[in-house]
Design an enzyme around this catalytic site. Structure first.
Site, PDB file in Angstrom:
ATOM      1  N   ASP A  80      -3.743  -2.568   9.403  1.00  0.00           N
ATOM      2  CA  ASP A  80      -4.655  -1.808   8.549  1.00  0.00           C
ATOM      3  C   ASP A  80      -4.425  -0.313   8.729  1.00  0.00           C
ATOM      4  O   ASP A  80      -4.166   0.148   9.835  1.00  0.00           O
ATOM      5  CB  ASP A  80      -6.110  -2.128   8.870  1.00  0.00           C
ATOM      6  CG  ASP A  80      -7.018  -1.608   7.780  1.00  0.00           C
ATOM      7  OD1 ASP A  80      -7.105  -2.258   6.718  1.00  0.00           O
ATOM      8  OD2 ASP A  80      -7.627  -0.524   7.948  1.00  0.00           O
TER       9      ASP A  80
HETATM   10  C1  TTP Z   1      -1.563   7.201   3.677  1.00  0.00           C
HETATM   11  C2  TTP Z   1      -0.728   6.129   3.039  1.00  0.00           C
HETATM   12  C3  TTP Z   1      -1.183   4.824   2.890  1.00  0.00           C
HETATM   13  N1  TTP Z   1      -0.424   3.864   2.299  1.00  0.00           N
HETATM   14  C4  TTP Z   1      -0.902   2.470   2.135  1.00  0.00           C
HETATM   15  C5  TTP Z   1      -0.545   1.542   3.295  1.00  0.00           C
HETATM   16  C6  TTP Z   1      -1.465   0.369   3.037  1.00  0.00           C
HETATM   17  O1  TTP Z   1      -0.780  -0.576   2.191  1.00  0.00           O
HETATM   18  C7  TTP Z   1      -2.636   0.977   2.268  1.00  0.00           C
HETATM   19  C8  TTP Z   1      -3.923   0.882   3.046  1.00  0.00           C
HETATM   20  O2  TTP Z   1      -4.532  -0.346   2.806  1.00  0.00           O
HETATM   21  P1  TTP Z   1      -4.682  -1.513   3.875  1.00  0.00           P
HETATM   22  O3  TTP Z   1      -6.058  -2.082   3.697  1.00  0.00           O
HETATM   23  O4  TTP Z   1      -4.276  -1.039   5.238  1.00  0.00           O
HETATM   24  O5  TTP Z   1      -3.584  -2.583   3.434  1.00  0.00           O
HETATM   25  P2  TTP Z   1      -3.383  -3.327   2.037  1.00  0.00           P
HETATM   26  O6  TTP Z   1      -4.704  -3.607   1.370  1.00  0.00           O
HETATM   27  O7  TTP Z   1      -2.355  -2.581   1.237  1.00  0.00           O
HETATM   28  O8  TTP Z   1      -2.725  -4.706   2.482  1.00  0.00           O
HETATM   29  P3  TTP Z   1      -3.359  -5.846   3.452  1.00  0.00           P
HETATM   30  O9  TTP Z   1      -4.817  -5.560   3.677  1.00  0.00           O
HETATM   31  O10 TTP Z   1      -3.123  -7.133   2.722  1.00  0.00           O
HETATM   32  O11 TTP Z   1      -2.552  -5.746   4.724  1.00  0.00           O
HETATM   33  O12 TTP Z   1      -2.302   2.363   2.055  1.00  0.00           O
HETATM   34  C9  TTP Z   1       0.852   4.178   1.822  1.00  0.00           C
HETATM   35  O13 TTP Z   1       1.546   3.297   1.266  1.00  0.00           O
HETATM   36  N2  TTP Z   1       1.330   5.449   1.987  1.00  0.00           N
HETATM   37  C10 TTP Z   1       0.609   6.455   2.551  1.00  0.00           C
HETATM   38  O14 TTP Z   1       1.113   7.592   2.670  1.00  0.00           O
END
Ligand code: TTP
EC number: 3.6.1.9
Length: 190
Positions: A69
C-alpha cells in the site's frame, strides 16, 4: 520453489516484479481499505498491506503472498487516491512548492510467518500554477494514484527532486522487497 502471489491490482507493482524476473500470479484483494484512527503513515501502509496480503493468503496458504500500500503524507494529512477532479485539484494545490513523503508498506504472508516493512521517500514539487494543475488533471493520471500524481508518467513534470527509493514512490520498494523474498526462498528467474 513455493508459488508466489502478488495480491495487488496495481499495474505498476506487477511491472516492477516482472522487471525483477519473478514468476508470480496476480490475485487482487478486495479489502475495504480502512484503518484505526491515530496511526502514523508508516503504520497505515503496513496495516493496509497486511490486510491485502492476508485476504489472499487465507485462500492460498501454500503460497507466499505479497500485499502493498502507498500513501502520501503531508503535515498531519494522509492522502490516498482522489475521489474526483476537485479532490485531485485540492491535493495538488496543497503539495505545490513543498516537500511531502511517500510511504509504501509491504507485507509478505507465508506459512513461515508474516513480515512487514516500509519505505519512506521524500518528494519535492515545483510551485505549480493553476494552469499546470488543470493540465495535469486533464491528463487523467491523478485518479488511481495516492496523492493524485504518478512520478513515472506525465507527473514527472511536477517533481523537482526526490530523496529515497524512486520505485517505492511508483508503488513497490523493489530492492528491499527482493532481499526479503530471497530470505523466503523466492528468487528471480535468471
Ligand atoms: C505517488 C504515486 C503513487 N502511485 C500509485 C501506486 C499505487 O498503485 C497507488 C496507490 O494505491 P494503493 O491503494 O497503494 O494500490 P492500488 O489500489 O493501486 O492497488 P492494490 O490495492 O490492489 O494493491 O498509487 C504511482 O503509481 N505513482 C506515484 O508517483
Amino acid at each position: 520453489m513455493k508459488s508466489f502471489i502478488l495480491a495487488s491490482g496495481s499495474p505498476r507493482r506487477k511491472e516492477l516484479l516482472e522487471q525483477a524476473h519473478y514468476s508470480f500470479s496476480v490475485k487482487t484483494s478486495h479489502v475495504i481499505e480502512k484503518v484505526e484512527e491515530g496511526l502514523s503513515p508508516a503504520e497505515v501502509v503496513q496495516q493496509l498491506a497486511s490486510q491485502k496480503a492476508e485476504e489472499v493468503w487465507k485462500k492460498n496458504k501454500e503460497a507466499i503472498v505479497l500485499g502493498s500500500d502507498t500513501v502520501v503524507a503531508f503535515g498531519d494529512e494522509i492522502l490516498g487516491k482522489p475521489e474526483d477532479k476537485e479532490e485531485a485539484q485540492a491535493m495538488l494545490t496543497m503539495l505545490s512548492g513543498h516537500t511531502h513523503s511517500v510511504y509504501t508498506g509491504v507485507a509478505l504472508y507465508s506459512q513461515e510467518g508474516n513480515k512487514m516493512f516500509y519505505e519512506k521517500t521524500d518528494v519535492e514539487f515545483y510551485s505549480l500554477s493553476d494552469d499546470d494543475i488543470a493540465m495535469y488533471i486533464r491528463s487523467g493520471e491523478p485518479f488511481d494514484k495516492a496523492g493524485s500524481y504518478g512520478i513515472q508518467g506525465f507527473g514527472a513534470y511536477l517533481v523537482k527532486r526526490i530523496i529515497g527509493d524512486y520505485f517505492a514512490v511508483v508503488g513497490l520498494p523493489i530492492a528491499k522487497t527482493m532481499r526479503e523474498l530471497q530470505k523466503l526462498g523466492i528468487t528471480p528467474n535468471m
